[in-house]
Design a protein around this motif. Structure first.
Motif, PDB file in Angstrom:
ATOM      1  N   GLY A  30       9.181 -16.341   8.947  1.00  0.00           N
ATOM      2  CA  GLY A  30       8.722 -15.657  10.148  1.00  0.00           C
ATOM      3  C   GLY A  30       8.734 -14.154  10.063  1.00  0.00           C
ATOM      4  N   VAL A  31       8.936 -13.608   8.857  1.00  0.00           N
ATOM      5  CA  VAL A  31       8.937 -12.157   8.684  1.00  0.00           C
ATOM      6  C   VAL A  31       7.571 -11.585   9.062  1.00  0.00           C
ATOM      7  N   THR A  32       7.578 -10.459   9.761  1.00  0.00           N
ATOM      8  CA  THR A  32       6.347  -9.774  10.151  1.00  0.00           C
ATOM      9  C   THR A  32       6.160  -8.454   9.423  1.00  0.00           C
ATOM     10  N   ASP A  33       7.273  -7.831   9.040  1.00  0.00           N
ATOM     11  CA  ASP A  33       7.231  -6.498   8.441  1.00  0.00           C
ATOM     12  C   ASP A  33       8.145  -6.468   7.220  1.00  0.00           C
ATOM     13  N   VAL A  34       7.597  -6.087   6.072  1.00  0.00           N
ATOM     14  CA  VAL A  34       8.359  -6.076   4.825  1.00  0.00           C
ATOM     15  C   VAL A  34       8.641  -4.635   4.407  1.00  0.00           C
ATOM     16  N   ILE A  35       9.916  -4.342   4.191  1.00  0.00           N
ATOM     17  CA  ILE A  35      10.339  -3.053   3.660  1.00  0.00           C
ATOM     18  C   ILE A  35      10.791  -3.279   2.224  1.00  0.00           C
ATOM     19  N   SER A  36      10.066  -2.697   1.292  1.00  0.00           N
ATOM     20  CA  SER A  36      10.437  -2.782  -0.114  1.00  0.00           C
ATOM     21  C   SER A  36      11.271  -1.558  -0.471  1.00  0.00           C
ATOM     22  N   VAL A  37      12.468  -1.788  -0.991  1.00  0.00           N
ATOM     23  CA  VAL A  37      13.346  -0.695  -1.404  1.00  0.00           C
ATOM     24  C   VAL A  37      13.567  -0.839  -2.907  1.00  0.00           C
ATOM     25  N   SER A  38      13.260   0.213  -3.664  1.00  0.00           N
ATOM     26  CA  SER A  38      13.340   0.092  -5.117  1.00  0.00           C
ATOM     27  C   SER A  38      13.711   1.422  -5.758  1.00  0.00           C
ATOM     28  N   ALA A  39      14.327   1.336  -6.924  1.00  0.00           N
ATOM     29  CA  ALA A  39      14.642   2.527  -7.709  1.00  0.00           C
ATOM     30  C   ALA A  39      13.399   2.976  -8.467  1.00  0.00           C
ATOM     31  N   CYS A  40      13.295   4.273  -8.701  1.00  0.00           N
ATOM     32  CA  CYS A  40      12.133   4.772  -9.429  1.00  0.00           C
ATOM     33  C   CYS A  40      12.475   6.080 -10.128  1.00  0.00           C
ATOM     34  N   CYS A  56       1.428  -0.013   5.005  1.00  0.00           N
ATOM     35  CA  CYS A  56       1.166   0.081   6.438  1.00  0.00           C
ATOM     36  C   CYS A  56       1.629   1.448   6.962  1.00  0.00           C
ATOM     37  N   PRO A  57       0.716   2.287   7.452  1.00  0.00           N
ATOM     38  CA  PRO A  57       1.120   3.608   7.957  1.00  0.00           C
ATOM     39  C   PRO A  57       2.146   3.550   9.084  1.00  0.00           C
ATOM     40  N   ARG A  58       2.019   2.567   9.977  1.00  0.00           N
ATOM     41  CA  ARG A  58       2.973   2.431  11.087  1.00  0.00           C
ATOM     42  C   ARG A  58       4.380   2.170  10.561  1.00  0.00           C
ATOM     43  N   LEU A  59       4.476   1.237   9.620  1.00  0.00           N
ATOM     44  CA  LEU A  59       5.780   0.874   9.067  1.00  0.00           C
ATOM     45  C   LEU A  59       6.338   2.004   8.197  1.00  0.00           C
ATOM     46  N   GLY A  60       5.452   2.647   7.434  1.00  0.00           N
ATOM     47  CA  GLY A  60       5.891   3.771   6.621  1.00  0.00           C
ATOM     48  C   GLY A  60       6.430   4.913   7.468  1.00  0.00           C
ATOM     49  N   ALA A 115      -0.803 -11.997   2.240  1.00  0.00           N
ATOM     50  CA  ALA A 115      -0.048 -12.800   3.200  1.00  0.00           C
ATOM     51  C   ALA A 115      -0.101 -12.224   4.611  1.00  0.00           C
ATOM     52  N   GLU A 116      -0.898 -11.184   4.791  1.00  0.00           N
ATOM     53  CA  GLU A 116      -1.073 -10.534   6.089  1.00  0.00           C
ATOM     54  C   GLU A 116       0.246 -10.015   6.660  1.00  0.00           C
ATOM     55  N   LEU A 117       1.046  -9.431   5.790  1.00  0.00           N
ATOM     56  CA  LEU A 117       2.307  -8.829   6.192  1.00  0.00           C
ATOM     57  C   LEU A 117       2.200  -7.315   6.101  1.00  0.00           C
ATOM     58  N   CYS A 118       2.700  -6.620   7.099  1.00  0.00           N
ATOM     59  CA  CYS A 118       2.823  -5.173   6.987  1.00  0.00           C
ATOM     60  C   CYS A 118       3.849  -4.869   5.900  1.00  0.00           C
ATOM     61  N   TYR A 119       3.562  -3.882   5.067  1.00  0.00           N
ATOM     62  CA  TYR A 119       4.391  -3.597   3.893  1.00  0.00           C
ATOM     63  C   TYR A 119       4.590  -2.096   3.775  1.00  0.00           C
ATOM     64  N   ALA A 120       5.836  -1.689   3.592  1.00  0.00           N
ATOM     65  CA  ALA A 120       6.157  -0.286   3.325  1.00  0.00           C
ATOM     66  C   ALA A 120       7.066  -0.232   2.107  1.00  0.00           C
ATOM     67  N   ARG A 178       6.374  -7.115  19.039  1.00  0.00           N
ATOM     68  CA  ARG A 178       5.449  -6.594  18.028  1.00  0.00           C
ATOM     69  C   ARG A 178       4.004  -6.841  18.437  1.00  0.00           C
ATOM     70  N   ALA A 179       3.291  -5.764  18.678  1.00  0.00           N
ATOM     71  CA  ALA A 179       1.858  -5.853  18.969  1.00  0.00           C
ATOM     72  C   ALA A 179       1.093  -6.037  17.666  1.00  0.00           C
ATOM     73  N   PRO A 180      -0.157  -6.455  17.712  1.00  0.00           N
ATOM     74  CA  PRO A 180      -0.967  -6.525  16.493  1.00  0.00           C
ATOM     75  C   PRO A 180      -0.946  -5.185  15.754  1.00  0.00           C
ATOM     76  N   CYS A 181      -0.939  -5.244  14.443  1.00  0.00           N
ATOM     77  CA  CYS A 181      -0.874  -4.022  13.646  1.00  0.00           C
ATOM     78  C   CYS A 181      -2.122  -3.175  13.904  1.00  0.00           C
ATOM     79  N   PRO A 182      -1.962  -1.921  14.273  1.00  0.00           N
ATOM     80  CA  PRO A 182      -3.136  -1.078  14.541  1.00  0.00           C
ATOM     81  C   PRO A 182      -3.981  -0.797  13.314  1.00  0.00           C
ATOM     82  N   HIS A 183      -3.423  -1.089  12.130  1.00  0.00           N
ATOM     83  CA  HIS A 183      -4.140  -0.845  10.880  1.00  0.00           C
ATOM     84  C   HIS A 183      -4.699  -2.130  10.267  1.00  0.00           C
ATOM     85  N   GLY A 184      -4.496  -3.255  10.954  1.00  0.00           N
ATOM     86  CA  GLY A 184      -5.104  -4.505  10.521  1.00  0.00           C
ATOM     87  C   GLY A 184      -4.400  -5.232   9.402  1.00  0.00           C
ATOM     88  N   CYS A 185      -3.175  -4.848   9.072  1.00  0.00           N
ATOM     89  CA  CYS A 185      -2.462  -5.539   7.988  1.00  0.00           C
ATOM     90  C   CYS A 185      -2.325  -7.034   8.270  1.00  0.00           C
TER      91      CYS A 185
END
Length: 291
Positions: A79-89, A134-138, A198-203, A252-259
């Motif tokens: 049921g996740v709607t928004d994915v935050i990827s955290v990684s070393a770089c 996703c700009p909103r999530l970012g 997968a139609e998930l917002c991703y940051a 959570r409203a529909p993503c304004p960016h269409g993700c």
């Protein structure tokens, strides 16, 4: 309106989320194989959250071996709607120093040994990754980082390399000077592409540990230095995540960016030509458009 559920994919050094209530490690079955590990679920400040250690607890998966499709599918099933990827770089920019964070908005994908799509023969689909995050999530991640006192750069291009070796100096200079990349890592691709399918917002929150090998004053990447900085970055990363529920809100409203509508016009295979076995595997990822 739907309920927000944050999914955090933790990279090197980030193996847990502090403050989760009703925390429980759950095994999630996926038709795309086993995810990297069980998924830690719970509630953070009242908001549903899922945490998946990308490399598995104990760091057992190399970047090329991470089961990216199973990971994204499992989060979607929960049921996740928004994915935050955290990684070393690593960093290609003097001003993007070790210890800084970069909220990535573009990628250059140089990986070659990984399955990069849920779709294929029997059900072909093409999604746009012109704007892969996703700009909103970012924006929420940037705000959370600043509130936490983290030096954060809003926007940057992430060069995804195959690994597991670090770059040669020639590669590092090419990625920096000729290609214009800002940071380099091994894990955000195909993760970001699969999240879009997968139609998930991703940051993507890139935590800088080093200057790769281009910097004349820093020499080759030293794993001991990376681990030292990684530890501090992980603490800051957990602080960033703790601030997200208040910023994103429970409704959570529909993503304004269409993700969350990325598959709207993506399916190309005629309905009577689609492979039933593949459709069954796509039940979570593409169920909205497959009916």
């Amino acid at each position: 309106m739907t309920d927000t559920m944050i999914g955090v994919i933790g990279g090197s050094g980030l193996y847990q989320i502090d403050g989760l209530q009703d925390a429980e490690w759950r095994a999630v079955e996926s038709p795309w194989g086993a995810p990297s590990d069980e998924i830690l679920t719970g509630r953070l400040d009242g908001m549903a959250m899922a945490f998946l250690p990308r490399h598995g607890r104990g760091h057992v998966h190399a970047p090329s071996d991470v089961p990216y499709r199973a990971n994204i599918d499992a989060l979607k099933r929960l049921g996740v709607t928004d994915v935050i990827s955290v990684s070393a770089c690593g960093s290609f920019r003097e001003e993007m120093a070790p210890g800084d964070f970069v909220v990535v908005d573009q990628f250059i994908d140089r990986t070659f040994a990984r399955a990069k799509s849920f779709f294929g023969k029997g059900c072909v689909a093409h999604v746009s990754v012109a704007h892969p995050t996703c700009p909103r999530l970012g924006a929420a991640c940037v705000e959370a980082a600043r509130a936490e006192g983290i030096k954060v750069h809003d926007g940057g291009t992430y060069l995804a390399m195959e690994g597991p070796q670090f770059s040669s100096m020639a590669e590092s200079k090419m990625y920096r000077d000729a290609w214009g990349a800002d940071v380099i890592g091994m894990t955000n691709m195909p993760e970001a592409k699969l999240a879009r399918e997968a139609e998930l917002c991703y940051a993507s929150v890139a935590m800088i540990t080093d200057y790769d090998s281009w910097h004349p004053d820093h020499g080759a990447v030293d794993i001991n230095d990376i681990i030292r900085i990684l530890t501090g970055n992980a603490d800051k990363g957990r602080g960033l995540v703790r601030r997200l529920p208040a910023l994103l809100g429970a409704d959570r409203a529909p993503c304004p960016h269409g993700c969350d509508r990325a598959l709207e016009f993506a399916l190309m295979t005629a309905p009577d030509k689609r492979d039933p076995d593949l459709l069954a595997r796509l039940d979570a990822v593409a169920g909205r458009v497959l009916g």
